[in-house]
Design a protein around this motif. Structure first.
Motif, PDB file in Angstrom:
ATOM      1  N   PHE A  73       6.398   8.805   2.413  1.00  0.00           N
ATOM      2  CA  PHE A  73       7.812   8.202   1.793  1.00  0.00           C
ATOM      3  C   PHE A  73       8.451   8.820   0.810  1.00  0.00           C
ATOM      4  O   PHE A  73       8.373   9.738   0.620  1.00  0.00           O
ATOM      5  N   VAL A  87       9.682   5.196   5.701  1.00  0.00           N
ATOM      6  CA  VAL A  87       8.750   5.104   5.426  1.00  0.00           C
ATOM      7  C   VAL A  87       8.797   5.748   6.837  1.00  0.00           C
ATOM      8  O   VAL A  87       9.171   4.686   8.019  1.00  0.00           O
ATOM      9  N   ALA A 178       4.436   0.287   7.143  1.00  0.00           N
ATOM     10  CA  ALA A 178       3.967   0.973   5.684  1.00  0.00           C
ATOM     11  C   ALA A 178       2.850   0.113   5.384  1.00  0.00           C
ATOM     12  O   ALA A 178       2.448  -0.451   4.606  1.00  0.00           O
TER      13      ALA A 178
END
Length: 310
Positions: A73, A87, A178
């Motif tokens: 991230f 991400v 994510a």
């Protein structure tokens, strides 16, 4: 697998609404607090992630599915509207009863492998809740191609890919690309008044979860965790509403010759725990567990994320 609408106005309204739902304050409330989310361009984090699922039907247990991968991230920009970040998931390893398999055995592991190596651009609300995948239109096509290739000619899984991915929008896609970041976000948007008020109960609200953005009764608790230095830890437990439970159980209904069926009796609960850095709000550790019973079927699913270097 189901991807309904996101928590919509929750991120905007929660800081004002949730304390009112918790009940009257004690006689000498401390200053209200919530988990901070202080990031700057160039900030980054990496995580080890594990997805586990155990299923049994009656006395017969299926092999335990596990998917291990890493997640990176990185914050690229910050402004008044929120945060832009990237991400990337990589290094996915799928196993059944700890034995690695090269072909994904089901749609869950297939989708986790299909995103492997792709970079998603994410917009995040100022409070840390994930808003949407901004490059989803381009990413979805790549993911569909990868998923069909990984299906290795399995027609049922190819049909599932064609059914699911074209209908996933940019908001729902955050739970594909994510997952631990999306599922850990609700702990950031609750306000507590310690020491008198360390619990918040909400009758009906939609939150990211294993089966859906589940609407139901949720309870949040500010807890002490001594094994992680300098942390703020929030736990929350959810039980779906009756209508939501019926929708979750419907795919497990026995079907007659016309494909019709009635959802079996069952139950479901979900429990989440997230530990954040008390100063920056960076996610340090996350664990989510779901238990589902539908007739003779019992399923327990877990997702864990551990920040590297902590």
């Amino acid at each position: 697998m189901k991807f309904p609408a996101l928590l919509r106005t929750l991120a905007v309204t929660s800081l004002a609404v949730l304390p009112l739902l918790a009940g009257p304050a004690g006689p000498a409330s401390a200053e209200p607090m919530s988990v901070p989310f202080a990031v700057a361009p160039g900030d980054s984090q990496s995580f080890f992630v594990r997805y586990l699922r155990a299923t049994s039907i009656g006395q017969s247990a299926e092999p335990v599915l596990s998917v291990d991968y890493e997640l990176e991230f990185a914050v690229t920009a910050v402004d008044d509207d929120g945060i832009s970040a990237t991400v990337r998931n990589f290094g996915a390893n799928v196993a059944l009863d700890r034995q690695r398999v090269l072909t994904p055995p089901d749609i869950d592991s297939l989708l986790l492998q299909a995103v492997d190596g792709l970079t998603a651009d994410i917009h995040i609300n100022p409070d840390g809740s994930l808003d949407r995948v901004t490059n989803w239109d381009a990413l979805r096509g790549d993911m569909i191609d990868r998923a069909k290739k990984l299906a290795a000619g399995n027609e049922d899984m190819i049909k599932a890919v064609d059914l699911i991915l074209p209908n996933v929008n940019a908001i729902d896609a955050v739970q594909l690309v994510a997952r631990p970041l999306a599922m850990s976000a609700p702990g950031r948007i609750v306000t507590f008044d310690p020491p008198e008020r360390t619990s918040v109960n909400v009758a009906r609200i939609e939150l990211p979860s294993f089966a859906t953005y589940a609407a139901g009764a949720w309870s949040f608790d500010l807890v002490q965790r001594n094994d992680i230095p300098d942390n703020t830890t929030v736990e929350w437990l959810g039980v779906p509403s009756a209508a939501e439970l019926q929708a979750i159980l419907a795919p497990f209904a026995p079907r007659d010759g016309d494909g019709e069926g009635t959802a079996p009796d069952g139950r479901m609960w979900q429990r989440f725990s997230a530990s954040y850095d008390e100063a920056s709000g960076d996610l340090l550790f996350f664990q989510g567990v779901m238990e589902l019973q539908a007739g003779p079927l019992r399923r327990r699913t877990a997702l864990e994320a551990q920040a590297k270097g902590r």
